[in-house]
Design a protein around this motif. Structure first.
Motif, PDB file in Angstrom:
ATOM      1  N   THR A  24       6.756  26.240  -9.822  1.00 30.88           N
ATOM      2  CA  THR A  24       7.371  26.780  -8.569  1.00 30.88           C
ATOM      3  C   THR A  24       6.010  27.273  -7.576  1.00 30.88           C
ATOM      4  O   THR A  24       6.198  26.819  -6.460  1.00 30.88           O
ATOM      5  N   THR A  25       4.871  27.644  -8.210  1.00 26.75           N
ATOM      6  CA  THR A  25       4.007  27.944  -7.519  1.00 26.75           C
ATOM      7  C   THR A  25       3.315  26.705  -6.981  1.00 26.75           C
ATOM      8  O   THR A  25       3.067  26.758  -5.577  1.00 26.75           O
ATOM      9  N   LEU A  27       4.579  23.758  -6.332  1.00 29.00           N
ATOM     10  CA  LEU A  27       5.407  23.135  -5.416  1.00 29.00           C
ATOM     11  C   LEU A  27       5.747  23.913  -3.946  1.00 29.00           C
ATOM     12  O   LEU A  27       5.536  23.267  -2.959  1.00 29.00           O
ATOM     13  N   ALA A  28       5.626  25.132  -4.231  1.00 28.89           N
ATOM     14  CA  ALA A  28       5.764  26.074  -2.764  1.00 28.89           C
ATOM     15  C   ALA A  28       4.619  25.972  -2.030  1.00 28.89           C
ATOM     16  O   ALA A  28       4.445  26.013  -0.879  1.00 28.89           O
ATOM     17  N   ARG A  51      11.615  29.907  -3.560  1.00 26.47           N
ATOM     18  CA  ARG A  51      10.012  30.147  -3.316  1.00 26.47           C
ATOM     19  C   ARG A  51       9.716  29.061  -2.445  1.00 26.47           C
ATOM     20  O   ARG A  51       8.557  29.524  -1.648  1.00 26.47           O
ATOM     21  N   ALA A  52      10.122  27.967  -2.077  1.00 29.44           N
ATOM     22  CA  ALA A  52       9.383  27.075  -1.315  1.00 29.44           C
ATOM     23  C   ALA A  52      10.214  26.961   0.184  1.00 29.44           C
ATOM     24  O   ALA A  52       9.839  26.700   0.918  1.00 29.44           O
ATOM     25  N   ARG A  94      12.960  21.506   3.919  1.00 25.75           N
ATOM     26  CA  ARG A  94      12.522  22.600   4.559  1.00 25.75           C
ATOM     27  C   ARG A  94      12.608  22.272   6.297  1.00 25.75           C
ATOM     28  O   ARG A  94      12.425  21.233   6.668  1.00 25.75           O
TER      29      ARG A  94
END
Length: 230
Positions: A24-25, A27-28, A51-52, A94
Motif C-alpha cells: 500500500t505504501t 503504490l501510494a 491510501r492512494a 486518480r
C-alpha cells in the motif's frame, strides 16, 4: 499508467507475514493516474485505493470459493497458501470519475481469467483503460486471450481511444491495429489513439512481488484531441 502484478501480496524471498502495508505504501507513493493491478488479494483493492486517493473497480479471478477461510489463512500464513488465498484484478484511477465498468471472462481452465475495463472522460473526451492477466505457461492460450481482449475493448470503446495493459504472460506479442506503447518482460501496454511519451519506466519495489511495476506515459494522438493524462 502503471501496471503491476502483486504476486498475491507476497515477496521474493517470502517474508512469511502479511505485506499489505508495504504494498500500500509503495503504490501510494508512486506517481500515476491509472494503475492496472493483477494477482491482488480480493480484500485489498479498497485499502489500496483509499491510501492512494483513488477510485477503483475489481474483478474476481481464480480460487475464490470459501474466500473467508482462504483470507484467514493468507493473512496468517501467506507462504503456506500462496496463490490459494484468492485472486482479483483491479483498476485504480486518480483524479477522474469512472463512468463505466465492463468485464469479460477469457478462460475457465486451468484458472479463471477475466478482462475488465473502465471508461473515463477527460476534457470531454471519453477513453477506455483495460486490464488483464493472461494464462501462464501456455503461450497459445495466452495469445488467444490477448486477442479476445483486443476484440472486446475495440467493441466497448466504439472508436474512442483505449489502453489495453497488464500481465500478458507473453514476451513477443503484437495485436492487430494496436501499438505497443511500452512494457517490461511480460507486463505490456498496447494502445489505440494514444502514443508513448518517453520510455517505459521500471520502478524499484525492493523484494515485493516477482514482477517489477512498470509505468508508461501516454498522450492522445486523436485529431484535435487532448491528452487525458494517463
Amino acid at each position: 499508467m502503471l501496471s503491476w502484478n502483486l504476486k498475491h501480496g507476497r515477496s521474493v524471498p517470502g517474508a512469511g507475514r502479511h505485506l499489505r502495508p508495504e504494498f500500500t505504501t509503495a503504490l501510494a507513493g508512486w506517481e500515476w493516474d491509472v494503475a492496472l493491478l493483477q494477482e491482488v488479494p480480493p480484500w485489498w483493492p479498497a485499502a489500496l485505493a483509499d491510501r492512494a486517493a483513488a477510485d477503483y473497480r475489481l474483478v474476481l479471478t481464480s480460487r475464490n470459493a470459501l474466500l473467508p477461510v482462504r483470507r484467514a489463512i493468507a493473512v496468517r500464513w501467506p507462504e503456506l497458501i500462496k496463490s490459494g488465498g484468492g485472486g482479483a484484478n483491479a483498476i485504480l484511477v486518480r483524479g477522474l470519475p469512472i463512468e463505466q465498468h465492463r468485464t469479460l471472462r477469457l478462460a475457465l481452465w486451468p484458472e479463471r481469467r477475466k478482462l475488465h475495463a473502465v471508461q473515463l472522460v477527460a476534457a470531454n473526451e471519453p477513453f477506455w483503460v483495460a486490464n488483464l492477466h493472461a494464462t501462464v505457461h501456455n503461450d497459445a492460450r495466452a495469445r488467444s486471450e490477448a486477442e479476445a481482449a483486443r476484440v472486446a475493448v475495440m467493441r466497448w470503446s466504439g472508436g474512442a481511444p483505449f489502453v489495453l495493459g497488464g500481465d500478458f504472460n507473453v514476451r513477443a506479442l503484437s495485436l492487430a491495429g494496436l501499438t505497443r506503447a511500452g512494457g517490461h518482460d511480460v507486463d505490456l501496454c498496447f494502445v489505440s489513439g494514444f502514443e508513448a511519451e518517453g520510455d517505459t519506466e521500471v520502478l524499484e519495489r525492493g523484494e515485493l512481488s516477482d514482477h517489477a511495476p512498470v509505468v508508461v506515459t501516454l498522450r492522445s494522438v486523436q485529431p484535435g484531441g487532448q491528452s487525458p493524462g494517463a
